[in-house]
Design a protein around this motif. Structure first.
Motif, PDB file in Angstrom:
ATOM      1  N   ASN A  92       0.822  -1.224   0.000  1.00  0.00           N
ATOM      2  CA  ASN A  92       0.000   0.000   0.000  1.00  0.00           C
ATOM      3  C   ASN A  92       0.851   1.267   0.000  1.00  0.00           C
ATOM      4  N   HIS A  93       1.952   1.243  -0.732  1.00  0.00           N
ATOM      5  CA  HIS A  93       2.770   2.439  -0.894  1.00  0.00           C
ATOM      6  C   HIS A  93       2.207   3.288  -2.028  1.00  0.00           C
ATOM      7  N   LEU A  94       2.173   4.600  -1.818  1.00  0.00           N
ATOM      8  CA  LEU A  94       1.725   5.503  -2.871  1.00  0.00           C
ATOM      9  C   LEU A  94       2.875   5.963  -3.746  1.00  0.00           C
ATOM     10  N   ILE A  95       4.037   6.158  -3.140  1.00  0.00           N
ATOM     11  CA  ILE A  95       5.226   6.629  -3.858  1.00  0.00           C
ATOM     12  C   ILE A  95       6.327   5.595  -3.685  1.00  0.00           C
ATOM     13  N   PRO A  96       6.967   5.156  -4.750  1.00  0.00           N
ATOM     14  CA  PRO A  96       8.032   4.143  -4.615  1.00  0.00           C
ATOM     15  C   PRO A  96       9.268   4.713  -3.951  1.00  0.00           C
ATOM     16  N   THR A  97       9.882   3.907  -3.126  1.00  0.00           N
ATOM     17  CA  THR A  97      11.138   4.322  -2.507  1.00  0.00           C
ATOM     18  C   THR A  97      12.300   4.236  -3.491  1.00  0.00           C
ATOM     19  N   SER A  98      12.169   3.372  -4.497  1.00  0.00           N
ATOM     20  CA  SER A  98      13.174   3.264  -5.558  1.00  0.00           C
ATOM     21  C   SER A  98      12.458   3.007  -6.877  1.00  0.00           C
ATOM     22  N   VAL A  99      12.915   3.652  -7.911  1.00  0.00           N
ATOM     23  CA  VAL A  99      12.289   3.542  -9.226  1.00  0.00           C
ATOM     24  C   VAL A  99      12.926   2.399 -10.003  1.00  0.00           C
ATOM     25  N   LYS A 100      12.097   1.459 -10.461  1.00  0.00           N
ATOM     26  CA  LYS A 100      12.555   0.305 -11.237  1.00  0.00           C
ATOM     27  C   LYS A 100      11.807   0.281 -12.568  1.00  0.00           C
ATOM     28  N   PHE A 101      12.551   0.188 -13.666  1.00  0.00           N
ATOM     29  CA  PHE A 101      11.946   0.111 -14.993  1.00  0.00           C
ATOM     30  C   PHE A 101      11.931  -1.319 -15.509  1.00  0.00           C
ATOM     31  N   THR A 102      11.983  -2.271 -14.586  1.00  0.00           N
ATOM     32  CA  THR A 102      11.985  -3.680 -14.975  1.00  0.00           C
ATOM     33  C   THR A 102      10.714  -4.067 -15.710  1.00  0.00           C
ATOM     34  N   ASN A 103       9.584  -3.549 -15.258  1.00  0.00           N
ATOM     35  CA  ASN A 103       8.311  -3.903 -15.890  1.00  0.00           C
ATOM     36  C   ASN A 103       8.252  -3.441 -17.334  1.00  0.00           C
ATOM     37  N   TYR A 104       8.757  -2.251 -17.612  1.00  0.00           N
ATOM     38  CA  TYR A 104       8.749  -1.750 -18.995  1.00  0.00           C
ATOM     39  C   TYR A 104       9.686  -2.577 -19.869  1.00  0.00           C
ATOM     40  N   ILE A 105      10.847  -2.921 -19.323  1.00  0.00           N
ATOM     41  CA  ILE A 105      11.799  -3.733 -20.090  1.00  0.00           C
ATOM     42  C   ILE A 105      11.219  -5.107 -20.376  1.00  0.00           C
ATOM     43  N   GLN A 106      10.568  -5.687 -19.369  1.00  0.00           N
ATOM     44  CA  GLN A 106       9.979  -7.012 -19.549  1.00  0.00           C
ATOM     45  C   GLN A 106       8.832  -6.981 -20.559  1.00  0.00           C
ATOM     46  N   ALA A 107       8.040  -5.912 -20.532  1.00  0.00           N
ATOM     47  CA  ALA A 107       6.919  -5.819 -21.465  1.00  0.00           C
ATOM     48  C   ALA A 107       7.391  -5.744 -22.914  1.00  0.00           C
ATOM     49  N   PHE A 108       8.523  -5.091 -23.134  1.00  0.00           N
ATOM     50  CA  PHE A 108       9.004  -4.907 -24.499  1.00  0.00           C
ATOM     51  C   PHE A 108       9.916  -6.047 -24.974  1.00  0.00           C
ATOM     52  N   THR A 109      10.583  -6.715 -24.057  1.00  0.00           N
ATOM     53  CA  THR A 109      11.605  -7.683 -24.472  1.00  0.00           C
ATOM     54  C   THR A 109      11.177  -9.135 -24.338  1.00  0.00           C
ATOM     55  N   ASN A 110      10.193  -9.429 -23.476  1.00  0.00           N
ATOM     56  CA  ASN A 110       9.802 -10.821 -23.297  1.00  0.00           C
ATOM     57  C   ASN A 110       9.065 -11.327 -24.539  1.00  0.00           C
ATOM     58  N   PRO A 111       9.615 -12.313 -25.246  1.00  0.00           N
ATOM     59  CA  PRO A 111       8.965 -12.806 -26.472  1.00  0.00           C
ATOM     60  C   PRO A 111       7.631 -13.486 -26.204  1.00  0.00           C
ATOM     61  N   TYR A 112       7.403 -13.930 -24.968  1.00  0.00           N
ATOM     62  CA  TYR A 112       6.139 -14.601 -24.660  1.00  0.00           C
ATOM     63  C   TYR A 112       4.964 -13.631 -24.728  1.00  0.00           C
ATOM     64  N   TYR A 113       5.184 -12.390 -24.311  1.00  0.00           N
ATOM     65  CA  TYR A 113       4.123 -11.388 -24.363  1.00  0.00           C
ATOM     66  C   TYR A 113       3.940 -10.842 -25.776  1.00  0.00           C
ATOM     67  N   ASN A 114       5.070 -10.639 -26.486  1.00  0.00           N
ATOM     68  CA  ASN A 114       5.027 -10.082 -27.853  1.00  0.00           C
ATOM     69  C   ASN A 114       4.274  -8.753 -27.879  1.00  0.00           C
ATOM     70  N   PHE A 115       4.496  -7.935 -26.848  1.00  0.00           N
ATOM     71  CA  PHE A 115       3.787  -6.677 -26.708  1.00  0.00           C
ATOM     72  C   PHE A 115       4.113  -5.681 -27.828  1.00  0.00           C
TER      73      PHE A 115
END
Length: 279
Positions: free
Chosen positions: A48-71
């Protein structure tokens, strides 16, 4: 008097600004929270955090690079379909609106009323008939099924017709006397003068097509033709705990919509208002 009028105008503008602040917060807070979740570590999302204590762009990288999603392929599909439908409607609606505005033929008013009557028919009523038609033609799971049913619209015809009615009839009559054909008059005179209305129609159609979910889900089976809205749901369904990954997909999908509203806001409003006021 001028000083009092200027002061009154400034006070009105200031009051409107402060009145718009709550509306702005209602719109921006969910968007900012979505962005926050998309860059937040998983343990903080469910903490239930509103603001992240550390910024991670892992989700964006995974969305674009994971061939299973083919986003990226789904984003490309949405761009292809939305752009094709947008251009198709600009052509077909321009031709139909020109006929209803400048040409004289029997039954024109009745035919135009019939076109307007289709605006009262919900899309859900025709979805089964459209699906059976696409299946009968063997067009399922293809760009043709995603594009063909939406190549024209009653709203687009009505919008452009109202704008074309603002043109002086003498302009058309003078062009005909000079030997100008209807198609040349449309492409050389009417279309260049109708850029605000065409821009508004293009933006509206692009956004509507970009945000479609039910029809692409119904007529496509392979990821080769799936669109981005289906891709967002797939990002969540693959792993129910990947809320951050799904939010990253939502942010990616929102970017084109926000870009259109930011860069075409004035043209969109002017195009929609011009026909309504003058027509």
């Amino acid at each position: 008097m001028r000083i009092a009028s200027s002061l009154r105008r400034r006070l009105n503008n200031t009051g409107r600004f402060f009145l718009n602040i709550p509306l702005m917060l209602i719109i921006l807070v969910p968007l900012l929270y979505t962005i926050s979740i998309s860059v937040m570590p998983p343990d903080e999302i469910y903490g239930n955090h509103l603001i992240p204590t550390s910024v991670k762009f892992t989700n964006y990288i995974q969305a674009f690079t994971n061939p299973y999603y083919n986003f990226p392929r789904m984003i490309l599909n949405s761009f292809i379909v939305s752009t094709t439908v947008m251009l198709g409607q600009m052509v077909t609606c321009s031709l139909a609106a020109f006929a209803f505005s400048f040409l004289q033929f029997k039954g024109k008013k009745i035919l135009f009323l019939g076109v307007l009557a289709t605006m009262m028919v919900p899309g859900e009523v025709t979805i089964i008939a459209n699906y059976l038609t696409m299946a009968g033609w063997g067009w399922l799971d293809s760009y043709r099924a995603l594009v063909f049913p939406f190549l024209t619209s009653a709203m687009g015809i009505f919008l452009l017709r109202q704008y074309y009615l603002t043109f002086a009839k003498e302009l058309y009559e003078a062009a005909k006397l000079d030997g100008c054909s209807n198609l040349r008059f449309l492409t050389s005179i009417v279309v260049p003068l109708s850029r605000p209305a065409l821009g508004a129609l293009g933006a509206y159609v692009f956004l509507n097509t970009w945000n479609q979910y039910m029809w692409p889900l119904l007529v496509t089976n392979s990821r080769e033709y799936r669109t981005v809205q289906i891709g967002i749901s797939m990002l969540y369904d693959i792993d129910a705990v990947s809320l951050g990954l799904m939010m990253a997909g939502v942010v990616i999908v929102i970017v084109p919509s926000l870009s259109i509203f930011v860069f075409m806001n004035k043209q969109l409003i002017n195009g929609l208002m011009a026909g309504a006021v003058k027509g």
